[in-house]
Design a protein around this motif. Structure first.
Motif, PDB file in Angstrom:
ATOM      1  N   GLY A  49      -9.062   8.346 -39.291  1.00  0.00           N
ATOM      2  CA  GLY A  49      -9.666   9.523 -39.895  1.00  0.00           C
ATOM      3  C   GLY A  49      -9.885  10.573 -38.821  1.00  0.00           C
ATOM      4  N   LYS A  50      -9.486  11.813 -39.109  1.00  0.00           N
ATOM      5  CA  LYS A  50      -9.596  12.899 -38.140  1.00  0.00           C
ATOM      6  C   LYS A  50     -10.505  14.003 -38.688  1.00  0.00           C
ATOM      7  CE  LYS A  50      -5.101  12.957 -35.942  1.00  0.00           C
ATOM      8  NZ  LYS A  50      -3.907  13.803 -35.788  1.00  0.00           N
ATOM      9  N   VAL A  51     -11.208  14.657 -37.780  1.00  0.00           N
ATOM     10  CA  VAL A  51     -12.009  15.823 -38.129  1.00  0.00           C
ATOM     11  C   VAL A  51     -11.105  17.048 -38.067  1.00  0.00           C
ATOM     12  CG1 VAL A  51     -13.926  17.293 -37.438  1.00  0.00           C
ATOM     13  CG2 VAL A  51     -14.122  14.821 -37.178  1.00  0.00           C
ATOM     14  N   LEU A  52     -10.995  17.756 -39.186  1.00  0.00           N
ATOM     15  CA  LEU A  52     -10.293  19.036 -39.184  1.00  0.00           C
ATOM     16  C   LEU A  52     -11.299  20.177 -39.047  1.00  0.00           C
ATOM     17  CD1 LEU A  52      -7.660  18.457 -42.018  1.00  0.00           C
ATOM     18  CD2 LEU A  52      -7.433  18.065 -39.558  1.00  0.00           C
ATOM     19  N   TYR A  53     -12.470  19.980 -39.686  1.00  0.00           N
ATOM     20  CA  TYR A  53     -13.537  20.974 -39.614  1.00  0.00           C
ATOM     21  C   TYR A  53     -14.859  20.267 -39.895  1.00  0.00           C
ATOM     22  CZ  TYR A  53     -16.634  24.785 -40.963  1.00  0.00           C
ATOM     23  OH  TYR A  53     -17.695  25.640 -41.052  1.00  0.00           O
ATOM     24  N   TYR A  54     -15.905  20.656 -39.150  1.00  0.00           N
ATOM     25  CA  TYR A  54     -17.237  20.099 -39.352  1.00  0.00           C
ATOM     26  C   TYR A  54     -18.255  21.169 -38.982  1.00  0.00           C
ATOM     27  CZ  TYR A  54     -21.431  17.291 -38.658  1.00  0.00           C
ATOM     28  OH  TYR A  54     -22.709  16.794 -38.731  1.00  0.00           O
ATOM     29  N   ASN A  55     -19.280  21.339 -39.841  1.00  0.00           N
ATOM     30  CA  ASN A  55     -20.326  22.321 -39.567  1.00  0.00           C
ATOM     31  C   ASN A  55     -21.622  21.843 -40.217  1.00  0.00           C
ATOM     32  OD1 ASN A  55     -22.081  24.496 -39.421  1.00  0.00           O
ATOM     33  ND2 ASN A  55     -20.519  26.015 -39.940  1.00  0.00           N
ATOM     34  N   ASP A  56     -22.633  21.542 -39.379  1.00  0.00           N
ATOM     35  CA  ASP A  56     -23.948  21.158 -39.900  1.00  0.00           C
ATOM     36  C   ASP A  56     -25.007  22.207 -39.554  1.00  0.00           C
ATOM     37  OD1 ASP A  56     -24.518  20.793 -37.224  1.00  0.00           O
ATOM     38  OD2 ASP A  56     -24.830  18.638 -37.368  1.00  0.00           O
ATOM     39  N   LEU A  61     -17.299  21.985 -35.326  1.00  0.00           N
ATOM     40  CA  LEU A  61     -16.119  21.373 -34.711  1.00  0.00           C
ATOM     41  C   LEU A  61     -14.874  21.828 -35.460  1.00  0.00           C
ATOM     42  CD1 LEU A  61     -17.422  17.698 -34.394  1.00  0.00           C
ATOM     43  CD2 LEU A  61     -17.370  19.431 -32.589  1.00  0.00           C
ATOM     44  N   HIS A  62     -13.816  22.070 -34.711  1.00  0.00           N
ATOM     45  CA  HIS A  62     -12.508  22.392 -35.281  1.00  0.00           C
ATOM     46  C   HIS A  62     -11.500  21.412 -34.713  1.00  0.00           C
ATOM     47  CE1 HIS A  62     -13.690  26.219 -37.118  1.00  0.00           C
ATOM     48  NE2 HIS A  62     -14.450  26.406 -36.051  1.00  0.00           N
ATOM     49  N   GLU A  63     -10.433  21.201 -35.431  1.00  0.00           N
ATOM     50  CA  GLU A  63      -9.377  20.298 -34.978  1.00  0.00           C
ATOM     51  C   GLU A  63      -8.849  20.759 -33.621  1.00  0.00           C
ATOM     52  OE1 GLU A  63      -5.227  18.468 -36.742  1.00  0.00           O
ATOM     53  OE2 GLU A  63      -5.945  20.374 -37.507  1.00  0.00           O
ATOM     54  N   THR A  64      -8.689  19.809 -32.705  1.00  0.00           N
ATOM     55  CA  THR A  64      -8.183  20.125 -31.368  1.00  0.00           C
ATOM     56  C   THR A  64      -6.746  19.656 -31.156  1.00  0.00           C
ATOM     57  OG1 THR A  64      -8.941  18.040 -30.390  1.00  0.00           O
ATOM     58  CG2 THR A  64     -10.502  19.902 -30.385  1.00  0.00           C
ATOM     59  N   ASP A  69     -10.305  14.232 -32.005  1.00  0.00           N
ATOM     60  CA  ASP A  69     -10.486  14.495 -33.436  1.00  0.00           C
ATOM     61  C   ASP A  69     -10.715  13.213 -34.237  1.00  0.00           C
ATOM     62  OD1 ASP A  69      -9.952  17.174 -32.882  1.00  0.00           O
ATOM     63  OD2 ASP A  69      -7.838  16.998 -33.408  1.00  0.00           O
ATOM     64  N   ILE A  70     -10.310  12.084 -33.707  1.00  0.00           N
ATOM     65  CA  ILE A  70     -10.360  10.830 -34.457  1.00  0.00           C
ATOM     66  C   ILE A  70     -11.790  10.281 -34.466  1.00  0.00           C
ATOM     67  CG2 ILE A  70      -9.532   8.450 -34.574  1.00  0.00           C
ATOM     68  CD1 ILE A  70      -6.923   9.451 -33.279  1.00  0.00           C
ATOM     69  N   PHE A  71     -12.341  10.110 -35.669  1.00  0.00           N
ATOM     70  CA  PHE A  71     -13.679   9.527 -35.783  1.00  0.00           C
ATOM     71  C   PHE A  71     -13.665   8.195 -36.520  1.00  0.00           C
ATOM     72  CE2 PHE A  71     -13.298  11.589 -39.809  1.00  0.00           C
ATOM     73  CZ  PHE A  71     -14.173  10.965 -40.679  1.00  0.00           C
ATOM     74  N   LEU A  72     -12.611   7.883 -37.220  1.00  0.00           N
ATOM     75  CA  LEU A  72     -12.399   6.553 -37.795  1.00  0.00           C
ATOM     76  C   LEU A  72     -11.204   5.975 -37.071  1.00  0.00           C
ATOM     77  CD1 LEU A  72     -12.799   7.430 -41.580  1.00  0.00           C
ATOM     78  CD2 LEU A  72     -14.485   6.339 -40.103  1.00  0.00           C
ATOM     79  N   LYS A  73     -11.443   4.947 -36.282  1.00  0.00           N
ATOM     80  CA  LYS A  73     -10.436   4.473 -35.333  1.00  0.00           C
ATOM     81  C   LYS A  73      -9.384   3.545 -35.921  1.00  0.00           C
ATOM     82  CE  LYS A  73     -12.919   6.116 -31.815  1.00  0.00           C
ATOM     83  NZ  LYS A  73     -12.598   7.317 -31.157  1.00  0.00           N
ATOM     84  N   ASN A  74      -9.770   2.706 -36.855  1.00  0.00           N
ATOM     85  CA  ASN A  74      -8.823   1.706 -37.340  1.00  0.00           C
ATOM     86  C   ASN A  74      -9.301   1.157 -38.677  1.00  0.00           C
ATOM     87  OD1 ASN A  74      -6.721  -0.090 -37.489  1.00  0.00           O
ATOM     88  ND2 ASN A  74      -7.492  -1.473 -35.936  1.00  0.00           N
ATOM     89  N   LEU A  75      -9.079   1.924 -39.726  1.00  0.00           N
ATOM     90  CA  LEU A  75      -9.488   1.484 -41.060  1.00  0.00           C
ATOM     91  C   LEU A  75      -8.669   0.275 -41.484  1.00  0.00           C
ATOM     92  CD1 LEU A  75      -9.781   4.929 -42.852  1.00  0.00           C
ATOM     93  CD2 LEU A  75     -11.640   3.347 -42.408  1.00  0.00           C
TER      94      LEU A  75
END
Length: 131
Positions: A49-56, A61-64, A69-75
């Motif tokens: 799973g990669k982050v394309l965009y995140y804002n809290d 965060l924007h995709e680099t 970008d990877i926050f889910l390493k091995n589903l």
């Protein structure tokens, strides 16, 4: 002998679990706490799973285009759900993130905050075509 081999082959193929490939794609998160777009894809033999965009409202965060970008390493697909025991967000393997495909365009994602489940609904990002 051929009959035994054929029966054995059918049993093996029928017992293998087929991964629900509806999980792949870009997903918008429905949350009261942040806005995000994630992408789930296959990289080599892993599902990530990669982050394309995140804002809290404090962090954006924007995709680099890198492994950052990877926050889910091995589903892993287990019991009709995807689980990630070692997510980049939690750095733990005690309580996993689970992703359940509810519909071809809807995922139910359960993570844990202070040992309590937090459920989010992710909807497939639709691409609008220019007219």
């Amino acid at each position: 002998m051929k009959k035994i081999l054929m029966v054995f082959s059918v049993l093996i193929f029928s017992c293998t679990t087929k991964i629900d490939d509806r999980i792949f794609g870009e997903w918008n998160v429905q949350s009261n706490f942040y806005r995000a777009t994630y992408k789930i894809e296959k990289q080599s033999s892993k599902i990530v799973g990669k982050v394309l965009y995140y804002n809290d409202d404090t962090t954006v965060l924007h995709e680099t285009g890198t492994d950052k970008d990877i926050f889910l390493k091995n589903l892993k697909f287990k019991e009709n759900k995807f689980v990630d025991a070692i997510s980049g967000a939690t750095k733990t393997n005690k309580e996993a993130i689970t992703i359940e495909v509810k519909h071809k365009d809807t995922l139910k994602v359960t993570s844990y905050v202070m040992h309590k489940p937090s459920i989010e609904i992710w909807t497939r990002k639709t691409i609008t075509k220019p007219q």
